[in-house]
Scaffold this motif. Structure first.
Motif, PDB file in Angstrom:
ATOM      1  N   ILE A  50      30.914  44.489  40.202  1.00  0.00           N
ATOM      2  CA  ILE A  50      31.464  43.119  39.416  1.00  0.00           C
ATOM      3  C   ILE A  50      32.775  42.692  40.100  1.00  0.00           C
ATOM      4  N   PRO A  51      32.163  41.555  41.212  1.00  0.00           N
ATOM      5  CA  PRO A  51      33.305  40.858  41.191  1.00  0.00           C
ATOM      6  C   PRO A  51      34.586  40.421  41.073  1.00  0.00           C
ATOM      7  N   TYR A  52      35.874  40.674  39.634  1.00  0.00           N
ATOM      8  CA  TYR A  52      36.112  40.995  38.875  1.00  0.00           C
ATOM      9  C   TYR A  52      37.391  41.423  39.126  1.00  0.00           C
ATOM     10  N   ALA A  53      38.556  39.742  39.432  1.00  0.00           N
ATOM     11  CA  ALA A  53      40.052  41.108  39.835  1.00  0.00           C
ATOM     12  C   ALA A  53      40.780  40.419  38.722  1.00  0.00           C
ATOM     13  N   ALA A  54      39.959  41.084  37.506  1.00  0.00           N
ATOM     14  CA  ALA A  54      41.068  41.338  36.047  1.00  0.00           C
ATOM     15  C   ALA A  54      42.498  41.165  36.531  1.00  0.00           C
ATOM     16  N   GLY A  55      43.110  41.973  36.839  1.00  0.00           N
ATOM     17  CA  GLY A  55      44.889  42.176  37.550  1.00  0.00           C
ATOM     18  C   GLY A  55      44.858  40.729  37.867  1.00  0.00           C
ATOM     19  N   GLU A  56      44.526  40.689  38.676  1.00  0.00           N
ATOM     20  CA  GLU A  56      45.537  39.406  39.251  1.00  0.00           C
ATOM     21  C   GLU A  56      45.246  37.919  38.423  1.00  0.00           C
ATOM     22  N   ILE A  57      44.361  37.774  37.863  1.00  0.00           N
ATOM     23  CA  ILE A  57      43.852  36.814  36.441  1.00  0.00           C
ATOM     24  C   ILE A  57      45.064  37.520  35.190  1.00  0.00           C
ATOM     25  N   PHE A  58      45.077  38.098  34.760  1.00  0.00           N
ATOM     26  CA  PHE A  58      46.696  38.776  33.932  1.00  0.00           C
ATOM     27  C   PHE A  58      47.839  37.924  34.988  1.00  0.00           C
ATOM     28  N   ASN A  59      47.775  38.160  36.341  1.00  0.00           N
ATOM     29  CA  ASN A  59      49.402  37.605  36.717  1.00  0.00           C
ATOM     30  C   ASN A  59      49.544  36.193  36.895  1.00  0.00           C
ATOM     31  N   LEU A  60      48.128  35.244  36.563  1.00  0.00           N
ATOM     32  CA  LEU A  60      48.649  33.792  36.262  1.00  0.00           C
ATOM     33  C   LEU A  60      48.396  33.523  35.168  1.00  0.00           C
ATOM     34  N   ALA A  61      48.339  34.373  34.360  1.00  0.00           N
ATOM     35  CA  ALA A  61      48.594  34.118  33.172  1.00  0.00           C
ATOM     36  C   ALA A  61      50.079  34.092  32.093  1.00  0.00           C
ATOM     37  N   ARG A  62      50.307  35.456  33.499  1.00  0.00           N
ATOM     38  CA  ARG A  62      52.216  35.147  33.269  1.00  0.00           C
ATOM     39  C   ARG A  62      52.591  34.301  33.923  1.00  0.00           C
ATOM     40  N   LYS A  63      52.863  33.889  34.756  1.00  0.00           N
ATOM     41  CA  LYS A  63      52.716  31.884  35.064  1.00  0.00           C
ATOM     42  C   LYS A  63      52.547  30.748  34.664  1.00  0.00           C
ATOM     43  N   GLY A  64      52.298  31.403  32.967  1.00  0.00           N
ATOM     44  CA  GLY A  64      51.327  30.285  32.242  1.00  0.00           C
ATOM     45  C   GLY A  64      50.493  29.664  32.808  1.00  0.00           C
ATOM     46  N   ILE A  65      49.393  29.991  33.709  1.00  0.00           N
ATOM     47  CA  ILE A  65      48.121  29.458  34.044  1.00  0.00           C
ATOM     48  C   ILE A  65      47.318  29.575  32.987  1.00  0.00           C
ATOM     49  N   ARG A  66      47.037  29.094  31.999  1.00  0.00           N
ATOM     50  CA  ARG A  66      45.971  29.431  31.090  1.00  0.00           C
ATOM     51  C   ARG A  66      44.660  28.497  31.568  1.00  0.00           C
ATOM     52  N   SER A  67      43.490  29.653  30.611  1.00  0.00           N
ATOM     53  CA  SER A  67      42.060  29.506  31.636  1.00  0.00           C
ATOM     54  C   SER A  67      40.870  30.441  30.564  1.00  0.00           C
ATOM     55  N   ASN A  68      39.885  30.145  30.456  1.00  0.00           N
ATOM     56  CA  ASN A  68      38.941  30.864  30.038  1.00  0.00           C
ATOM     57  C   ASN A  68      37.790  31.603  31.235  1.00  0.00           C
ATOM     58  N   TYR A  69      38.938  31.761  32.098  1.00  0.00           N
ATOM     59  CA  TYR A  69      37.847  32.946  32.577  1.00  0.00           C
ATOM     60  C   TYR A  69      37.434  34.197  32.539  1.00  0.00           C
ATOM     61  N   ASP A  70      37.239  35.326  31.905  1.00  0.00           N
ATOM     62  CA  ASP A  70      37.030  36.351  31.473  1.00  0.00           C
ATOM     63  C   ASP A  70      35.633  35.770  30.842  1.00  0.00           C
ATOM     64  N   ALA A  71      35.748  35.030  29.501  1.00  0.00           N
ATOM     65  CA  ALA A  71      34.524  33.997  28.868  1.00  0.00           C
ATOM     66  C   ALA A  71      33.206  33.711  29.660  1.00  0.00           C
ATOM     67  N   GLN A  72      34.259  32.814  31.256  1.00  0.00           N
ATOM     68  CA  GLN A  72      32.328  32.616  32.776  1.00  0.00           C
ATOM     69  C   GLN A  72      32.310  34.184  32.610  1.00  0.00           C
ATOM     70  N   VAL A  73      32.670  34.527  32.876  1.00  0.00           N
ATOM     71  CA  VAL A  73      32.905  35.768  33.948  1.00  0.00           C
ATOM     72  C   VAL A  73      31.859  35.981  32.966  1.00  0.00           C
ATOM     73  N   ARG A  74      32.070  36.856  31.522  1.00  0.00           N
ATOM     74  CA  ARG A  74      30.940  37.365  30.744  1.00  0.00           C
ATOM     75  C   ARG A  74      29.484  36.243  31.444  1.00  0.00           C
ATOM     76  N   GLN A  75      29.698  35.186  30.309  1.00  0.00           N
ATOM     77  CA  GLN A  75      29.003  34.168  30.479  1.00  0.00           C
ATOM     78  C   GLN A  75      27.564  34.292  32.244  1.00  0.00           C
ATOM     79  N   VAL A  76      28.450  34.366  33.145  1.00  0.00           N
ATOM     80  CA  VAL A  76      27.770  34.561  34.880  1.00  0.00           C
ATOM     81  C   VAL A  76      27.153  35.775  34.381  1.00  0.00           C
TER      82      VAL A  76
END
Length: 286
Positions: free
Chosen positions: A17-43
């Motif tokens: 599963i090509p899911y770079a969760a650590g990099e998504i966390f880095n975006l969250a620390r920069k204030g970028i919000r998304s529902n990416y995790d839910a989208q990954v699980r759905q796909v």
């Protein structure tokens, strides 16, 4: 380019599963919000391969330690949570497995080695490296490399090494721990002092092993890599700098040679190669 890769997912024995969760966390620390995790699980849940057994033949690689993942998921509950029941059947490979009494016990999170400096492209390159390690003239009994710590757990090891005439200390400040500096430093040592880092294991443990040095660890959780560090011969366990230094000084040359030979034999499975079928860390894990 892997020979093991197939492009028809229905023919795959394992699905990454090509899911770079650590990099998504880095975006969250920069204030970028998304529902990416839910989208990954759905796909993923909608994929034909997931329907086979709910992820039992799926693999998820994470580029962070389990402790950092847990800290991140506590700070951002809507982001990746490796204890979410959705991932229960998936084999999650992290830099460290789940260690520490504060973390949940789980059987699907597995430890893989820190990526280090050795990435061979052929069996010949691997053999060449092991010969370099085998022939290295180890003029220092002990070595320790770290950043300067004014206080804290690692300060005692820096002070112990600096006061010990048999130990060489190298500061990581001003590039002292770049690969070009660190590899010859470790290649010159018989033993390397490797206390815990920000989490139980530090990358220096694997740097030392790939250089053929014997790591001295001070916490059994440092070496909780059951697939890759399968023998106690590959490291020495101590409870303080003074204890580890005494073990090193008093170890017979015969035992040192046995440990060094075991480490050299283990080098292929501790490195990440650029090609398949060399029995590297990834081959062992898969």
């Amino acid at each position: 380019r892997s020979e093991a890769r197939v492009y028809d997912p229905t023919r795959a024995e394992l699905v990454v599963i090509p899911y770079a969760a650590g990099e998504i966390f880095n975006l969250a620390r920069k204030g970028i919000r998304s529902n990416y995790d839910a989208q990954v699980r759905q796909v993923v849940a909608a994929s034909p391969t997931w329907q086979r057994c709910g992820g039992c033949d799926h693999v998820l690689f994470q580029s962070q330690t389990s402790q950092l993942i847990v800290r991140n998921q506590r700070a951002h509950p809507s982001r990746f949570n490796m204890f979410n029941p959705f991932w229960a059947n998936v084999s999650i490979l992290t830099i460290e497995g789940v260690v520490g009494s504060s973390l949940h016990a789980t059987s699907n999170v597995h430890a893989i080695p820190y990526p280090s400096f050795l990435h061979v492209s052929s069996a010949a390159e691997l053999e060449q490296w092991t010969q370099v390690v085998r022939n290295s003239a180890r003029q220092s009994l002990l070595a320790y490399a770290s950043g300067h710590s004014a206080a804290g757990y690692r300060r005692q090891f820096q002070q112990g090494c600096e006061k010990d005439p048999l130990c060489r200390y190298q500061s990581c400040l001003s590039g002292g721990c770049r690969t070009s500096n660190l590899v010859p430093f470790y290649m010159n040592a018989t033993f390397v002092v490797t206390p815990s880092g920000d989490s139980p294991t530090r990358k220096g443990l694997f740097d030392a092993l790939l250089c053929g040095a014997i790591p001295i660890v001070y916490n059994k959780e440092c070496v909780a890599f059951p697939w890759h560090l399968r023998s106690n011969t590959l490291f020495v366990v101590a409870n303080s700098y003074a204890h580890g230094a005494a073990l090193a000084r008093n170890m017979s040359s015969a035992e040192v040679q046995v440990r060094q030979a075991a480490i050299i034999d283990a080098i292929p499975q501790l490195a990440y190669a650029r090609v398949d079928n060399l029995g590297d860390a990834l081959d062992v894990a898969l």
